[in-house]
Each structure stands twice: as structure tokens, then as C-alpha cells.
Design a protein around this motif. Structure first.
Motif, PDB file in Angstrom:
ATOM      1  N   LEU A  30       0.826  -1.205   0.000  1.00 46.87           N
ATOM      2  CA  LEU A  30       0.000   0.000   0.000  1.00 46.87           C
ATOM      3  C   LEU A  30       0.861   1.255   0.000  1.00 46.87           C
ATOM      4  CD1 LEU A  30      -2.725   1.470   0.272  1.00 46.87           C
ATOM      5  CD2 LEU A  30      -2.557   1.131   2.754  1.00 46.87           C
ATOM      6  N   VAL A  31       1.826   1.322   0.921  1.00 50.68           N
ATOM      7  CA  VAL A  31       2.696   2.500   1.000  1.00 50.68           C
ATOM      8  C   VAL A  31       3.586   2.592  -0.235  1.00 50.68           C
ATOM      9  CG1 VAL A  31       4.476   3.656   2.357  1.00 50.68           C
ATOM     10  CG2 VAL A  31       2.650   2.404   3.513  1.00 50.68           C
ATOM     11  N   PHE A  63       2.892   1.590  -3.239  1.00 55.00           N
ATOM     12  CA  PHE A  63       2.087   2.081  -4.361  1.00 55.00           C
ATOM     13  C   PHE A  63       1.965   3.596  -4.307  1.00 55.00           C
ATOM     14  CE2 PHE A  63      -2.037   3.371  -6.082  1.00 55.00           C
ATOM     15  CZ  PHE A  63      -1.946   2.875  -7.375  1.00 55.00           C
ATOM     16  N   LEU A  64       1.760   4.147  -3.104  1.00 54.20           N
ATOM     17  CA  LEU A  64       1.665   5.603  -2.968  1.00 54.20           C
ATOM     18  C   LEU A  64       2.991   6.273  -3.312  1.00 54.20           C
ATOM     19  CD1 LEU A  64      -0.396   5.860   0.355  1.00 54.20           C
ATOM     20  CD2 LEU A  64      -1.218   6.206  -1.987  1.00 54.20           C
ATOM     21  N   VAL A  65       4.093   5.666  -2.860  1.00 50.28           N
ATOM     22  CA  VAL A  65       5.413   6.236  -3.133  1.00 50.28           C
ATOM     23  C   VAL A  65       5.698   6.253  -4.631  1.00 50.28           C
ATOM     24  CG1 VAL A  65       7.900   5.853  -2.845  1.00 50.28           C
ATOM     25  CG2 VAL A  65       6.368   5.667  -0.882  1.00 50.28           C
ATOM     26  N   SER A  87       3.468   5.854  -7.279  1.00 55.02           N
ATOM     27  CA  SER A  87       2.504   6.520  -8.147  1.00 55.02           C
ATOM     28  C   SER A  87       2.469   8.024  -7.932  1.00 55.02           C
ATOM     29  CB  SER A  87       1.105   5.930  -7.928  1.00 55.02           C
ATOM     30  OG  SER A  87       0.696   6.117  -6.578  1.00 55.02           O
ATOM     31  N   LEU A  88       2.652   8.460  -6.690  1.00 57.53           N
ATOM     32  CA  LEU A  88       2.563   9.885  -6.381  1.00 57.53           C
ATOM     33  C   LEU A  88       3.925  10.536  -6.186  1.00 57.53           C
ATOM     34  CD1 LEU A  88      -0.396   9.750  -3.807  1.00 57.53           C
ATOM     35  CD2 LEU A  88      -0.512  10.114  -6.286  1.00 57.53           C
ATOM     36  N   TRP A 141       5.789  10.144  -3.745  1.00 57.00           N
ATOM     37  CA  TRP A 141       5.611  10.649  -2.383  1.00 57.00           C
ATOM     38  C   TRP A 141       6.808  10.254  -1.525  1.00 57.00           C
ATOM     39  CZ3 TRP A 141       3.223   7.705   2.026  1.00 57.00           C
ATOM     40  CH2 TRP A 141       2.996   8.522   3.143  1.00 57.00           C
TER      41      TRP A 141
END
Length: 223
Positions: free
Chosen positions: A55-56, A58-60, A62-63, A65
Motif C-alpha cells: 500500500l505505502v 504504491f503511494l510512493v 505513483s505519487l 511521495w
């Protein structure tokens, strides 16, 4: 990419050796005298850990982040609080002589309840394993969200694509599942082969150690 994936597998396996993981798994393995059950809980821990990391990650990816330092510190505090809670729960279950509650049973169109009494080994009853699995899955998920797992995400910034990054996370997860499977089996051995009285003493010791270590883990971000 092959080098990165091998690195991910190695990091995943060694990640299971982190002291906060071992302390938490020790409180979970102490609740029964069954190596197979402890190994299964280790696998479930690894699955929860991998889900959080995916989950984390994917955020890192894709965004683009970056995980803030204060967020990583807050997650470490949460892990510490969770370890304290596991230790308190283990002590509570170990030191109370009996647990009394109701169980419902369904027979065709009839439903009835009866009083069920457990001794100190009530955690080994099969109808309580579902709750244990859910608890271990949550423990693994919280550990996956914590700062120690977030450090591995730094490698993701050097991986050129989303697909390659998610493959890296999957390989890391496989490594962490394998490492925790092995460690949970080893941790359970003292609880399996000692006498009943020593088993009780080991459970009390594991609970106290978890409380002390969890308190230290909570305090460490402020030191």
C-alpha cells in the motif's frame, strides 16, 4: 533489476530479525504450545506486513511521495504501544485462572447457548484461532507501516517503473514471510518443550519483556 530483487529478498528475510518483530511474535507464540500454529501465525504476520508495504509502496511510486520523518516516528510510537498492549494482554491471559463466556451452537433450526470455561491454555482452542489470526494480521500490518519497513522504500525511488517496484515489494514480502516463518518456529520451541510450570513462567517473562521493550520503543523517538 535482478540485483535489486535479490537485495529485496535478502532484506525481507533479515527484516524478520528486527527486535520489535521478535518481541511481538514472542508474545503471540507464547499463547500456545503448538509449533505449527506459531509457524502459521508467522506466515500471517508476513502477509499483513507485505500488504501494508504494498500500500505505502504504491503511494510512493505513483505519487512520487516521500514519507515524512515525523510520520515514520509516529508509526514507531504506534508499534511500541502495540507491543506494550500485546505484553499486557499476555500477562492478563496468563495470570487469570479461568475465563468464562457463552458459546452459541446451531443445530438445524435450533440455536442454544452454553457456558464455556477455559483454563490458562484456552488460547489453544480451535474456535479462538480466528481471533488470533486477525490479531496477528493487524500486528504485521502495523509493523509494515512503521519506519523500519519504510526504510526499504528508499530503494523504490531507484526503480524505474511501477511494475518493477511492485515486483520488488512482492519479493521483499516473500522474504519477510519466509524469515518470520522460520523465526516464529524457533521462538515457539522454548514454550513447547518446557514443563507446564516453566511454560507459565516463560509467558510471564515474555509479557514483561514486551511491556519494557514497547515502552523503550515509544520513548526512543524522543531521545
Amino acid at each position: 533489476m535482478i540485483t535489486s530483487w535479490l537485495l529485496g529478498l535478502t532484506l525481507g528475510m533479515t527484516h524478520a530479525l528486527d527486535p520489535d518483530h521478535l518481541i511481538a511474535m514472542g508474545t503471540l507464540a507464547a499463547e500456545s504450545r503448538d509449533i505449527r500454529r506459531s509457524v502459521l501465525l508467522g506466515v500471517i504476520w508476513g502477509v499483513g506486513h507485505t500488504c501494508a508495504l504494498a500500500l505505502v509502496g504504491f503511494l510512493v511510486l505513483s505519487l512520487k511521495w516521500t514519507i515524512p520523518i515525523h510520520m515514520a516516528a509516529n508509526m514507531e510510537i504506534m508499534v511500541g504501544a502495540m507491543i506494550v498492549a500485546l505484553g499486557v494482554h499476555l500477562l492478563w491471559r496468563t495470570l487469570q485462572p479461568w475465563t468464562v463466556h457463552l458459546h452459541e451452537h446451531h443445530h438445524k433450526e435450533m440455536t442454544h447457548s452454553h457456558v464455556h470455561i477455559h483454563g490458562q491454555d484456552h488460547g489453544s482452542h480451535s474456535h479462538h484461532l480466528g481471533g488470533s489470526r486477525a490479531k496477528v494480521l493487524l500486528v504485521g500490518f502495523v509493523h509494515g507501516m512503521a519506519g523500519s519497513a519504510a526504510l526499504t522504500l528508499a530503494v523504490l525511488t531507484t526503480i524505474p517503473s511501477m511494475a518493477m517496484g511492485m515486483i520488488y515489494i512482492l519479493i521483499f514480502g516473500v522474504g519477510s514471510i519466509g524469515g518470520m516463518l522460520l523465526m516464529s518456529g524457533l521462538i515457539s520451541l522454548p514454550f513447547v518443550f518446557v514443563s507446564q510450570s516453566w511454560h507459565h513462567n516463560l509467558k510471564v517473562s515474555a509479557g514483561c519483556l514486551a511491556i519494557l521493550f514497547g515502552a523503550y520503543f515509544i520513548w526512543s523517538p524522543f531521545s
